[in-house]
Structures are given as structure tokens and as C-alpha cells.
Design a protein around this motif. Sequence first.
Motif, PDB file in Angstrom:
ATOM      1  N   ALA A 169       0.860  -1.176   0.000  1.00 40.01           N
ATOM      2  CA  ALA A 169       0.000   0.000   0.000  1.00 40.01           C
ATOM      3  C   ALA A 169       0.900   1.230   0.000  1.00 40.01           C
ATOM      4  CB  ALA A 169      -0.885  -0.019   1.241  1.00 40.01           C
ATOM      5  N   ILE A 170       0.410   2.298  -0.564  1.00 40.21           N
ATOM      6  CA  ILE A 170       1.206   3.521  -0.587  1.00 40.21           C
ATOM      7  C   ILE A 170       0.396   4.647   0.031  1.00 40.21           C
ATOM      8  CG2 ILE A 170       2.498   5.152  -2.006  1.00 40.21           C
ATOM      9  CD1 ILE A 170       2.637   3.029  -4.175  1.00 40.21           C
ATOM     10  N   TYR A 171       0.974   5.265   1.043  1.00 39.98           N
ATOM     11  CA  TYR A 171       0.312   6.400   1.661  1.00 39.98           C
ATOM     12  C   TYR A 171       1.267   7.572   1.731  1.00 39.98           C
ATOM     13  CZ  TYR A 171      -1.927   9.502   4.896  1.00 39.98           C
ATOM     14  OH  TYR A 171      -2.478  10.628   5.454  1.00 39.98           O
ATOM     15  N   MET A 172       0.874   8.683   1.163  1.00 37.86           N
ATOM     16  CA  MET A 172       1.665   9.906   1.261  1.00 37.86           C
ATOM     17  C   MET A 172       0.714  11.053   1.531  1.00 37.86           C
ATOM     18  SD  MET A 172       4.218   9.287  -1.969  1.00 37.86           S
ATOM     19  CE  MET A 172       5.635  10.285  -1.610  1.00 37.86           C
ATOM     20  N   ALA A 173       0.851  11.622   2.707  1.00 37.10           N
ATOM     21  CA  ALA A 173      -0.024  12.718   3.097  1.00 37.10           C
ATOM     22  C   ALA A 173       0.304  13.966   2.278  1.00 37.10           C
ATOM     23  CB  ALA A 173       0.146  13.004   4.575  1.00 37.10           C
ATOM     24  N   PRO A 174      -0.689  14.785   2.014  1.00 34.34           N
ATOM     25  CA  PRO A 174      -0.389  16.066   1.358  1.00 34.34           C
ATOM     26  C   PRO A 174       0.296  16.993   2.351  1.00 34.34           C
ATOM     27  CG  PRO A 174      -2.706  15.964   1.942  1.00 34.34           C
ATOM     28  CD  PRO A 174      -2.111  14.636   2.326  1.00 34.34           C
ATOM     29  N   LEU A 175       0.987  17.968   1.834  1.00 38.34           N
ATOM     30  CA  LEU A 175       1.564  19.008   2.688  1.00 38.34           C
ATOM     31  C   LEU A 175       0.787  20.274   2.372  1.00 38.34           C
ATOM     32  CD1 LEU A 175       3.733  19.911   4.709  1.00 38.34           C
ATOM     33  CD2 LEU A 175       5.273  20.266   2.771  1.00 38.34           C
ATOM     34  N   LEU A 176      -0.293  20.455   3.106  1.00 38.45           N
ATOM     35  CA  LEU A 176      -1.229  21.524   2.762  1.00 38.45           C
ATOM     36  C   LEU A 176      -0.792  22.885   3.306  1.00 38.45           C
ATOM     37  CD1 LEU A 176      -4.553  19.562   3.367  1.00 38.45           C
ATOM     38  CD2 LEU A 176      -3.426  20.068   1.165  1.00 38.45           C
ATOM     39  N   PRO A 181       6.675   2.379   0.426  1.00 37.63           N
ATOM     40  CA  PRO A 181       5.260   2.361   0.791  1.00 37.63           C
ATOM     41  C   PRO A 181       4.713   3.760   1.060  1.00 37.63           C
ATOM     42  CG  PRO A 181       6.580   1.784   2.682  1.00 37.63           C
ATOM     43  CD  PRO A 181       7.544   2.082   1.563  1.00 37.63           C
ATOM     44  N   GLY A 182       5.449   4.788   0.722  1.00 35.21           N
ATOM     45  CA  GLY A 182       4.953   6.153   0.949  1.00 35.21           C
ATOM     46  C   GLY A 182       6.096   7.104   1.203  1.00 35.21           C
ATOM     47  N   GLY A 183       5.804   8.086   2.062  1.00 35.37           N
ATOM     48  CA  GLY A 183       6.830   9.068   2.405  1.00 35.37           C
ATOM     49  C   GLY A 183       7.790   8.513   3.443  1.00 35.37           C
ATOM     50  N   ILE A 184       8.617   9.358   3.987  1.00 40.28           N
ATOM     51  CA  ILE A 184       9.640   8.933   4.937  1.00 40.28           C
ATOM     52  C   ILE A 184       9.047   8.261   6.186  1.00 40.28           C
ATOM     53  CG2 ILE A 184      11.473   9.765   6.498  1.00 40.28           C
ATOM     54  CD1 ILE A 184      12.168  11.796   4.231  1.00 40.28           C
ATOM     55  N   PRO A 185       7.982   8.799   6.795  1.00 37.21           N
ATOM     56  CA  PRO A 185       7.443   8.148   8.005  1.00 37.21           C
ATOM     57  C   PRO A 185       6.963   6.724   7.732  1.00 37.21           C
ATOM     58  CG  PRO A 185       6.396  10.288   7.643  1.00 37.21           C
ATOM     59  CD  PRO A 185       7.240  10.018   6.439  1.00 37.21           C
ATOM     60  N   GLU A 186       6.405   6.484   6.546  1.00 32.51           N
ATOM     61  CA  GLU A 186       5.919   5.142   6.200  1.00 32.51           C
ATOM     62  C   GLU A 186       7.075   4.228   5.781  1.00 32.51           C
ATOM     63  OE1 GLU A 186       4.581   7.932   4.632  1.00 32.51           O
ATOM     64  OE2 GLU A 186       2.926   8.098   6.065  1.00 32.51           O
ATOM     65  N   SER A 187       8.072   4.814   5.131  1.00 29.46           N
ATOM     66  CA  SER A 187       9.131   4.007   4.509  1.00 29.46           C
ATOM     67  C   SER A 187      10.240   3.590   5.463  1.00 29.46           C
ATOM     68  CB  SER A 187       9.762   4.786   3.348  1.00 29.46           C
ATOM     69  OG  SER A 187       8.795   5.092   2.383  1.00 29.46           O
ATOM     70  N   TRP A 188      10.601   4.482   6.372  1.00 29.45           N
ATOM     71  CA  TRP A 188      11.782   4.269   7.207  1.00 29.45           C
ATOM     72  C   TRP A 188      11.728   2.961   7.998  1.00 29.45           C
ATOM     73  CZ3 TRP A 188      16.533   5.339   6.997  1.00 29.45           C
ATOM     74  CH2 TRP A 188      17.365   5.368   8.128  1.00 29.45           C
ATOM     75  N   PRO A 189      10.642   2.706   8.776  1.00 28.37           N
ATOM     76  CA  PRO A 189      10.619   1.460   9.559  1.00 28.37           C
ATOM     77  C   PRO A 189      10.671   0.223   8.658  1.00 28.37           C
ATOM     78  CG  PRO A 189       8.780   2.903  10.164  1.00 28.37           C
ATOM     79  CD  PRO A 189       9.434   3.509   8.965  1.00 28.37           C
ATOM     80  N   LYS A 190      10.016   0.280   7.495  1.00 29.30           N
ATOM     81  CA  LYS A 190       9.993  -0.890   6.615  1.00 29.30           C
ATOM     82  C   LYS A 190      11.341  -1.109   5.942  1.00 29.30           C
ATOM     83  CE  LYS A 190       5.107  -1.155   5.999  1.00 29.30           C
ATOM     84  NZ  LYS A 190       3.947  -0.569   5.384  1.00 29.30           N
ATOM     85  N   LEU A 191      12.023  -0.011   5.679  1.00 23.80           N
ATOM     86  CA  LEU A 191      13.363  -0.136   5.089  1.00 23.80           C
ATOM     87  C   LEU A 191      14.306  -0.761   6.109  1.00 23.80           C
ATOM     88  CD1 LEU A 191      15.317   0.336   2.780  1.00 23.80           C
ATOM     89  CD2 LEU A 191      15.636   2.676   3.570  1.00 23.80           C
ATOM     90  N   LEU A 192      14.206  -0.314   7.361  1.00 19.64           N
ATOM     91  CA  LEU A 192      15.042  -0.896   8.419  1.00 19.64           C
ATOM     92  C   LEU A 192      14.742  -2.377   8.573  1.00 19.64           C
ATOM     93  CD1 LEU A 192      14.995   1.855  11.205  1.00 19.64           C
ATOM     94  CD2 LEU A 192      16.718   1.453   9.445  1.00 19.64           C
TER      95      LEU A 192
END
Length: 164
Positions: free
Chosen positions: A80-87, A137-148
Motif C-alpha cells: 500500500a502507498i500512503y503519502m499525506a499532502p503538505l497543505l 510504501p509512501g513518504g519517509i514516516p511510512e518508509s523508514w521502519p519498513k526499510l530498516l
Amino acid sequence: MHLEKNALKGESGFILDGFPRTTRQAEILEQVTEINLVINLRIREDVLLQKCLGRRICSQCGNNYNVASINIEAKDGHPAIYMAPLLPPPSCVSKLITRADDTEEVVKERLRVYHDKSRPVEEFYRSRGKLLEFELPGGIPESWPKLLAALNIEEHDSKQRLAA
Ligand SMILES: [Zn+2]
């Protein structure tokens, strides 16, 4: 990024970000040091395109925002891919502009050029068994733990071990 703990033990390690970009550079690098692993960060091109086209700049304060909101379910083995907007805050909303070269045509051309250049470098490391493909799987918050996790590194000691 050096690993502090291992550095204390006399080991040295480092991460190169965005280098090498050509096979020539990769060949030279191979002569001066040993590369253990190359991580190829991948993301669906339509998501990348959406994110690039979602970029906005405030014409008054110059701050950068991104109005693209990505929320795609996992499918066919892809995460799944989640990337929040930066509004933007209300004060910027009416002053947002899009950069002239953030058009679909220009972004697609930039991606095409990038892929043409990076493909031989990927193949260089793939043929040596050193390429790890990682689908973001998304931006840095989503990706970092999964990359580790993919690297078998615990979050708490990532600072010590990631550069080993
Ligand atoms: Zn503003």
C-alpha cells in the motif's frame, strides 16, 4: 552517515546517497572501496507523477507545499502507498502557484531521462548481486521502519548499525 558504535570499534562504514549515477562512476568507485549493498528505492511512476504535479509554491512567502494526497491499497504483491499532502496554511491558500515546468509532459520526460541513466547502473550492481530493490510504501514516516526491517535493523539501534 557513519556508524558511531562500529566506528568506536575501529570499523568504518558509510552511505552514499544518489551516487554513483553512471556505470563509469560505479567502476571507479569499485576500484577505491568495497560496496556491500546498493538499495534501489522504487515507487510507482503514477504516484511519483501525481506527487510532482501536486507541488505548489506560495507566491508571497515562497514556501513549498504539496496538494497531492496518495492513498493506494496494497495489490498484486505491491505494498500500500500512503503519502499525506503538505497543505498550505489559510494565509497561503489563495497565493499558490505551480512551477511552469511541473507539467505532466515535462515531469514524464524528466522521469524518462532518469530511468535511461539509472538503468545501466542498476544492472551493474544487479549483476554483482549487490542490488536490493525496495518498493517505497509512501513518504519517509511510512518508509523508514519498513526499510530498516528489510535490512534486518532494529529501529533503536539503527544509528549504530545502518552504515555498517
Ligand atoms: Zn505563503
